[in-house]
Design a protein around this motif. Structure first.
Motif, PDB file in Angstrom:
ATOM      1  N   ASN A 128       0.817  -1.214   0.000  1.00  0.00           N
ATOM      2  CA  ASN A 128       0.000   0.000   0.000  1.00  0.00           C
ATOM      3  C   ASN A 128       0.849   1.261   0.000  1.00  0.00           C
ATOM      4  O   ASN A 128       0.435   2.311  -0.503  1.00  0.00           O
ATOM      5  N   GLU A 129       2.054   1.161   0.578  1.00  0.00           N
ATOM      6  CA  GLU A 129       2.966   2.303   0.628  1.00  0.00           C
ATOM      7  C   GLU A 129       3.700   2.479  -0.700  1.00  0.00           C
ATOM      8  O   GLU A 129       4.389   3.487  -0.910  1.00  0.00           O
ATOM      9  N   GLY A 130       3.553   1.507  -1.602  1.00  0.00           N
ATOM     10  CA  GLY A 130       4.225   1.584  -2.896  1.00  0.00           C
ATOM     11  C   GLY A 130       5.703   1.251  -2.805  1.00  0.00           C
ATOM     12  O   GLY A 130       6.497   1.677  -3.650  1.00  0.00           O
ATOM     13  N   LEU A 131       6.062   0.471  -1.789  1.00  0.00           N
ATOM     14  CA  LEU A 131       7.474   0.130  -1.570  1.00  0.00           C
ATOM     15  C   LEU A 131       7.822  -1.202  -2.218  1.00  0.00           C
ATOM     16  O   LEU A 131       6.992  -2.112  -2.296  1.00  0.00           O
ATOM     17  N   LYS A 132       9.058  -1.305  -2.636  1.00  0.00           N
ATOM     18  CA  LYS A 132       9.606  -2.567  -3.115  1.00  0.00           C
ATOM     19  C   LYS A 132      10.693  -2.979  -2.136  1.00  0.00           C
ATOM     20  O   LYS A 132      11.744  -2.325  -2.055  1.00  0.00           O
ATOM     21  N   PRO A 133      10.472  -4.035  -1.349  1.00  0.00           N
ATOM     22  CA  PRO A 133      11.477  -4.442  -0.362  1.00  0.00           C
ATOM     23  C   PRO A 133      12.813  -4.773  -1.005  1.00  0.00           C
ATOM     24  O   PRO A 133      12.870  -5.351  -2.098  1.00  0.00           O
ATOM     25  N   ARG A 134      13.882  -4.375  -0.336  1.00  0.00           N
ATOM     26  CA  ARG A 134      15.221  -4.735  -0.778  1.00  0.00           C
ATOM     27  C   ARG A 134      15.775  -5.744   0.216  1.00  0.00           C
ATOM     28  O   ARG A 134      15.760  -5.507   1.425  1.00  0.00           O
TER      29      ARG A 134
END
Length: 283
Positions: A128-134
């Motif tokens: 929902n935050e538009g993040l792509k985990p690294r």
């Protein structure tokens, strides 16, 4: 009418005073590590000298929000970096609340997962935050550009084959050494003996050690303690927890090596401040 204007001016001056105080107190060009009092779990808030906001784990509840509110100016609603060391509930539950209330710019974690409700909520909040985990691995480095560097010492990529049982997610925790000049603080997640044995010879002489797994008997080995020789150990633990943490064994081990030990169940949150040369505890 004049009385209303006077009250308005007083209120404005009061708010300006708060603004200036918070701005000054958070802009001292030092490194701040706050071991938040979240009960039986881990949450560490880091403020870098240039004002970067970092959160490592979020604890087992929403108490991390109180910690952030206390240490971040009320107008600052951005977390520059969020780190989840591993997917256990006592480390990630509070991260969901933070993601719902703050803007998070970057998210890093270990490449592990759990089929639990709270882990699924975390994944959804990240989406929902538009993040792509690294995903981070041994030898990765996060440079904040102001003298603060986080060096990743664990997990190495081969560990995901070695520790492929979901019950061993602790052994895949992100272990990072936060450095600022001559100051070093080791954040360990819940990495246990088997990981520590692999790190011997890579890390030594740290200033502050956060004990893995809340001071459990198998949380830290004597060889690890004697190699690192920390000046201060921090135990994040809940009062009267059902696990008996920290154990008498661990406390005796720390006493044997004359290591100053602070516990969140005894003193509340613990704030360590460093100018890159030395460090001290903030009152």
């Amino acid at each position: 009418m004049k009385k209303h204007i006077t009250y308005l001016l007083i209120s404005l001056f009061f708010l300006l005073g708060i603004f200036l105080f918070q701005d000054f107190s958070t802009d001292d060009k030092n490194l701040h590590l706050v071991y938040c009092d979240v009960g039986q779990g881990d949450a560490i808030y880091i403020k870098t000298p240039n004002g970067k906001d970092v959160l490592v784990d979020g604890g087992p509840n929403d108490k991390v929000l109180d910690c952030l509110t206390k240490h971040m100016p009320f107008w600052d609603r951005t977390i520059d970096l969020m780190v989840a060391t591993h997917p256990d509930a006592d480390h990630i539950t509070g991260l969901v609340s933070v993601l719902e209330r703050y803007t998070v710019l970057h998210f890093v974690t270990s490449n592990t997962l759990k089929e639990t409700g709270i882990y699924k909520r975390l994944v959804e909040a990240i989406k929902n935050e538009g993040l792509k985990p690294r995903y981070v691995y041994q030898n990765d480095k996060i440079d904040f550009g102001d003298g603060v560097v986080s060096n990743i010492y664990w997990p190495r990529e081969s560990a995901f084959t070695e520790f492929n049982n979901i019950a061993k997610v602790n052994e895949l925790s992100v272990v990072q050494l936060v450095s600022f000049g001559d100051f070093q603080a080791l954040l360990t997640g819940d990495a246990g003996f088997s990981v520590q044995d692999r790190l011997l010879g890579l890390i030594s002489d740290v200033d502050v050690l956060m004990l893995p797994h809340h001071g459990s008997k198998t949380g830290v080995s004597e060889s690890f303690i004697s190699t690192l020789k920390p000046s201060l150990s921090v135990i994040s633990v809940g009062s009267k927890n059902r696990y008996g943490h920290p154990t008498t064994f661990i406390l005796s081990l720390l006493a044997k090596y004359k290591i100053k030990t602070l516990r969140t169940d005894k003193v509340g949150e613990i704030e360590v401040v460093s100018n890159g040369e030395t460090f001290w505890l903030s009152n």
